[in-house]
Write a protein that holds these residues in place. Structure first.
Motif, PDB file in Angstrom:
ATOM      1  N   THR A  87       0.850  -1.181   0.000  1.00 12.71           N
ATOM      2  CA  THR A  87       0.000   0.000   0.000  1.00 12.71           C
ATOM      3  C   THR A  87       0.888   1.234   0.000  1.00 12.71           C
ATOM      4  O   THR A  87       1.840   1.326   0.790  1.00 12.71           O
ATOM      5  N   SER A  88       0.589   2.160  -0.889  1.00 17.16           N
ATOM      6  CA  SER A  88       1.391   3.362  -1.030  1.00 17.16           C
ATOM      7  C   SER A  88       0.505   4.502  -1.507  1.00 17.16           C
ATOM      8  O   SER A  88      -0.571   4.278  -2.072  1.00 17.16           O
ATOM      9  N   GLN A  89       0.973   5.699  -1.289  1.00 16.93           N
ATOM     10  CA  GLN A  89       0.234   6.854  -1.804  1.00 16.93           C
ATOM     11  C   GLN A  89       0.573   7.049  -3.279  1.00 16.93           C
ATOM     12  O   GLN A  89       1.732   6.905  -3.684  1.00 16.93           O
ATOM     13  N   VAL A  90      -0.436   7.350  -4.059  1.00 16.68           N
ATOM     14  CA  VAL A  90      -0.218   7.610  -5.480  1.00 16.68           C
ATOM     15  C   VAL A  90       0.379   9.011  -5.623  1.00 16.68           C
ATOM     16  O   VAL A  90      -0.253  10.001  -5.235  1.00 16.68           O
ATOM     17  N   GLU A  91       1.575   9.087  -6.149  1.00 16.00           N
ATOM     18  CA  GLU A  91       2.219  10.382  -6.311  1.00 16.00           C
ATOM     19  C   GLU A  91       1.652  11.136  -7.508  1.00 16.00           C
ATOM     20  O   GLU A  91       1.446  12.343  -7.451  1.00 16.00           O
ATOM     21  N   ARG A  92       1.411  10.412  -8.567  1.00 17.08           N
ATOM     22  CA  ARG A  92       0.769  11.040  -9.725  1.00 17.08           C
ATOM     23  C   ARG A  92       0.330   9.972 -10.710  1.00 17.08           C
ATOM     24  O   ARG A  92       0.774   8.821 -10.651  1.00 17.08           O
ATOM     25  N   ILE A  93      -0.547  10.388 -11.602  1.00 15.13           N
ATOM     26  CA  ILE A  93      -1.014   9.533 -12.684  1.00 15.13           C
ATOM     27  C   ILE A  93      -0.468  10.104 -13.986  1.00 15.13           C
ATOM     28  O   ILE A  93      -0.666  11.286 -14.279  1.00 15.13           O
ATOM     29  N   ASP A  94       0.226   9.293 -14.729  1.00 14.67           N
ATOM     30  CA  ASP A  94       0.805   9.755 -15.990  1.00 14.67           C
ATOM     31  C   ASP A  94      -0.023   9.227 -17.154  1.00 14.67           C
ATOM     32  O   ASP A  94       0.019   8.039 -17.471  1.00 14.67           O
ATOM     33  N   TRP A 133      -7.124   9.856  -8.661  1.00 16.13           N
ATOM     34  CA  TRP A 133      -6.415   8.901  -7.810  1.00 16.13           C
ATOM     35  C   TRP A 133      -5.155   9.518  -7.195  1.00 16.13           C
ATOM     36  O   TRP A 133      -4.651   9.007  -6.191  1.00 16.13           O
ATOM     37  N   ALA A 134      -4.647  10.578  -7.777  1.00 15.91           N
ATOM     38  CA  ALA A 134      -3.407  11.197  -7.302  1.00 15.91           C
ATOM     39  C   ALA A 134      -3.559  11.681  -5.866  1.00 15.91           C
ATOM     40  O   ALA A 134      -4.576  12.276  -5.491  1.00 15.91           O
ATOM     41  N   GLY A 135      -2.553  11.398  -5.045  1.00 15.85           N
ATOM     42  CA  GLY A 135      -2.556  11.829  -3.659  1.00 15.85           C
ATOM     43  C   GLY A 135      -3.307  10.926  -2.716  1.00 15.85           C
ATOM     44  O   GLY A 135      -3.349  11.174  -1.510  1.00 15.85           O
ATOM     45  N   LYS A 136      -3.893   9.844  -3.222  1.00 12.45           N
ATOM     46  CA  LYS A 136      -4.672   8.934  -2.391  1.00 12.45           C
ATOM     47  C   LYS A 136      -3.921   7.618  -2.186  1.00 12.45           C
ATOM     48  O   LYS A 136      -3.171   7.175  -3.060  1.00 12.45           O
ATOM     49  N   PRO A 137      -4.137   6.966  -1.037  1.00 11.25           N
ATOM     50  CA  PRO A 137      -3.483   5.670  -0.809  1.00 11.25           C
ATOM     51  C   PRO A 137      -4.133   4.580  -1.658  1.00 11.25           C
ATOM     52  O   PRO A 137      -5.350   4.580  -1.868  1.00 11.25           O
ATOM     53  N   VAL A 138      -3.315   3.686  -2.142  1.00  9.17           N
ATOM     54  CA  VAL A 138      -3.810   2.599  -2.980  1.00  9.17           C
ATOM     55  C   VAL A 138      -3.051   1.320  -2.646  1.00  9.17           C
ATOM     56  O   VAL A 138      -1.849   1.352  -2.372  1.00  9.17           O
ATOM     57  N   THR A 139      -3.776   0.215  -2.613  1.00  8.31           N
ATOM     58  CA  THR A 139      -3.133  -1.087  -2.455  1.00  8.31           C
ATOM     59  C   THR A 139      -2.957  -1.683  -3.841  1.00  8.31           C
ATOM     60  O   THR A 139      -3.923  -1.780  -4.603  1.00  8.31           O
ATOM     61  N   VAL A 140      -1.737  -2.045  -4.141  1.00  9.11           N
ATOM     62  CA  VAL A 140      -1.385  -2.539  -5.472  1.00  9.11           C
ATOM     63  C   VAL A 140      -0.915  -3.985  -5.385  1.00  9.11           C
ATOM     64  O   VAL A 140      -0.026  -4.310  -4.591  1.00  9.11           O
ATOM     65  N   LEU A 141      -1.517  -4.834  -6.185  1.00  7.01           N
ATOM     66  CA  LEU A 141      -1.007  -6.186  -6.400  1.00  7.01           C
ATOM     67  C   LEU A 141      -0.395  -6.156  -7.788  1.00  7.01           C
ATOM     68  O   LEU A 141      -1.080  -5.798  -8.761  1.00  7.01           O
ATOM     69  N   MET A 142       0.882  -6.476  -7.893  1.00  5.58           N
ATOM     70  CA  MET A 142       1.560  -6.304  -9.175  1.00  5.58           C
ATOM     71  C   MET A 142       2.611  -7.374  -9.403  1.00  5.58           C
ATOM     72  O   MET A 142       3.003  -8.105  -8.491  1.00  5.58           O
ATOM     73  N   ARG A 154      -1.342   5.415 -24.769  1.00  8.89           N
ATOM     74  CA  ARG A 154      -1.102   3.996 -24.985  1.00  8.89           C
ATOM     75  C   ARG A 154      -0.349   3.342 -23.836  1.00  8.89           C
ATOM     76  O   ARG A 154      -0.404   2.138 -23.658  1.00  8.89           O
ATOM     77  N   GLU A 155       0.374   4.149 -23.055  1.00  9.54           N
ATOM     78  CA  GLU A 155       1.202   3.605 -21.978  1.00  9.54           C
ATOM     79  C   GLU A 155       0.992   4.407 -20.699  1.00  9.54           C
ATOM     80  O   GLU A 155       1.887   5.083 -20.223  1.00  9.54           O
ATOM     81  N   GLN A 156      -0.194   4.297 -20.122  1.00 14.40           N
ATOM     82  CA  GLN A 156      -0.519   5.034 -18.916  1.00 14.40           C
ATOM     83  C   GLN A 156       0.134   4.374 -17.692  1.00 14.40           C
ATOM     84  O   GLN A 156       0.306   3.157 -17.650  1.00 14.40           O
ATOM     85  N   GLN A 157       0.484   5.214 -16.738  1.00 16.82           N
ATOM     86  CA  GLN A 157       1.189   4.722 -15.557  1.00 16.82           C
ATOM     87  C   GLN A 157       0.673   5.382 -14.284  1.00 16.82           C
ATOM     88  O   GLN A 157       0.161   6.504 -14.302  1.00 16.82           O
ATOM     89  N   LEU A 158       0.845   4.660 -13.210  1.00 14.45           N
ATOM     90  CA  LEU A 158       0.537   5.153 -11.873  1.00 14.45           C
ATOM     91  C   LEU A 158       1.858   5.169 -11.121  1.00 14.45           C
ATOM     92  O   LEU A 158       2.558   4.148 -11.080  1.00 14.45           O
ATOM     93  N   LEU A 159       2.238   6.314 -10.559  1.00 13.23           N
ATOM     94  CA  LEU A 159       3.532   6.427  -9.888  1.00 13.23           C
ATOM     95  C   LEU A 159       3.346   6.325  -8.381  1.00 13.23           C
ATOM     96  O   LEU A 159       2.601   7.103  -7.779  1.00 13.23           O
ATOM     97  N   ILE A 160       3.995   5.325  -7.772  1.00  9.62           N
ATOM     98  CA  ILE A 160       3.945   5.152  -6.326  1.00  9.62           C
ATOM     99  C   ILE A 160       5.356   5.171  -5.762  1.00  9.62           C
ATOM    100  O   ILE A 160       6.336   5.189  -6.510  1.00  9.62           O
ATOM    101  N   ASN A 161       5.457   5.170  -4.438  1.00  9.39           N
ATOM    102  CA  ASN A 161       6.744   5.148  -3.770  1.00  9.39           C
ATOM    103  C   ASN A 161       6.939   3.786  -3.120  1.00  9.39           C
ATOM    104  O   ASN A 161       6.099   3.343  -2.326  1.00  9.39           O
ATOM    105  N   VAL A 162       8.026   3.113  -3.469  1.00  9.48           N
ATOM    106  CA  VAL A 162       8.328   1.794  -2.909  1.00  9.48           C
ATOM    107  C   VAL A 162       9.690   1.852  -2.230  1.00  9.48           C
ATOM    108  O   VAL A 162      10.717   2.036  -2.885  1.00  9.48           O
ATOM    109  N   ASN A 163       9.676   1.758  -0.909  1.00  4.43           N
ATOM    110  CA  ASN A 163      10.915   1.783  -0.128  1.00  4.43           C
ATOM    111  C   ASN A 163      11.777   3.006  -0.454  1.00  4.43           C
ATOM    112  O   ASN A 163      12.991   2.911  -0.618  1.00  4.43           O
TER     113      ASN A 163
END
Length: 202
Positions: free
Chosen positions: A94-101, A171-180, A106-115
């Motif tokens: 679970t991490s906060q979404v820093e931004r949505i790109d 979604w930007a600025g909100k916490p999200v749980t990611v399974l990836m 064609r190549e959308q991304q969600l930027l999170i912080n991991v460690n």
């Protein structure tokens, strides 16, 4: 007398044979339908990569990801002591979404912080890399048709996109749980692709 005894013996043999035989159903062409050998190796010879991806998605990807996903701490430990060769793993955190790109549709991304490090997580519709396929444990030798193995990555990547929720700027600025699924190479995280996304309450 001898003929009668021989006849009785013959009848007994026929009865024994019939008892020992297993009745086999016939298909529409009159050919016997042989039951699958439970110990036989799974065969994908006559299936397209898309069919393989669809049929194995729940068991080999989603179920396996929930059972074997690494936590952020376990992932950090593996990054500090990386394997000699690249490896793909499932991760849940679970991490906060820093931004949505969405600059590239064609190549959308969600930027999170991991460690402490930013990680772009691919949302599609175009997904790059082999992270999902390789995290499932499938290997080159599992397939007689090697073209299937090469194309299975793209099929899995397309399947992943189909199961993701619609992600937008809200979604930007909100916490999200990611399974990836993500590929670890030299301690760095590459080609992360979302399998499940769940917004959490702030």
């Amino acid at each position: 007398m001898w003929l009668k005894q021989w006849g009785n013996a013959l009848a007994g043999c026929v009865a024994l044979l019939l008892t020992a035989c297993t009745v086999v159903d016939l298909d529409e062409n009159g050919k016997p339908i042989m039951p699958a050998d439970p110990h036989a190796k799974a065969s994908f010879d006559n299936q397209t990569p898309q069919q393989i991806a669809q049929q194995t998605w729940q068991e080999r990807v989603i179920n396996a990801a929930h059972q074997h996903a690494l936590s952020a701490d376990t992932l950090a430990a593996q990054q500090k002591n990386p394997a000699a060769a690249p490896q793909s793993v499932f991760v849940r955190l679970t991490s906060q979404v820093e931004r949505i790109d969405t600059s590239n549709e064609r190549e959308q991304q969600l930027l999170i912080n991991v460690n402490g490090q930013p990680l772009p997580v691919q949302l599609g519709p175009v997904i790059r890399g082999n992270a999902i396929r390789d995290a499932t444990g499938f290997k080159f030798e599992d397939f007689t048709n090697q073209v299937q193995f090469a194309q299975l990555s793209r099929a899995y990547n397309r399947e992943a996109v189909k199961h993701l929720p619609k992600v937008d700027a809200s979604w930007a600025g909100k916490p999200v749980t990611v399974l990836m699924a993500v590929t670890l190479s030299g301690g760095k995280l590459n080609d992360a692709v979302a399998l499940e996304l769940q917004q959490e309450a702030q």
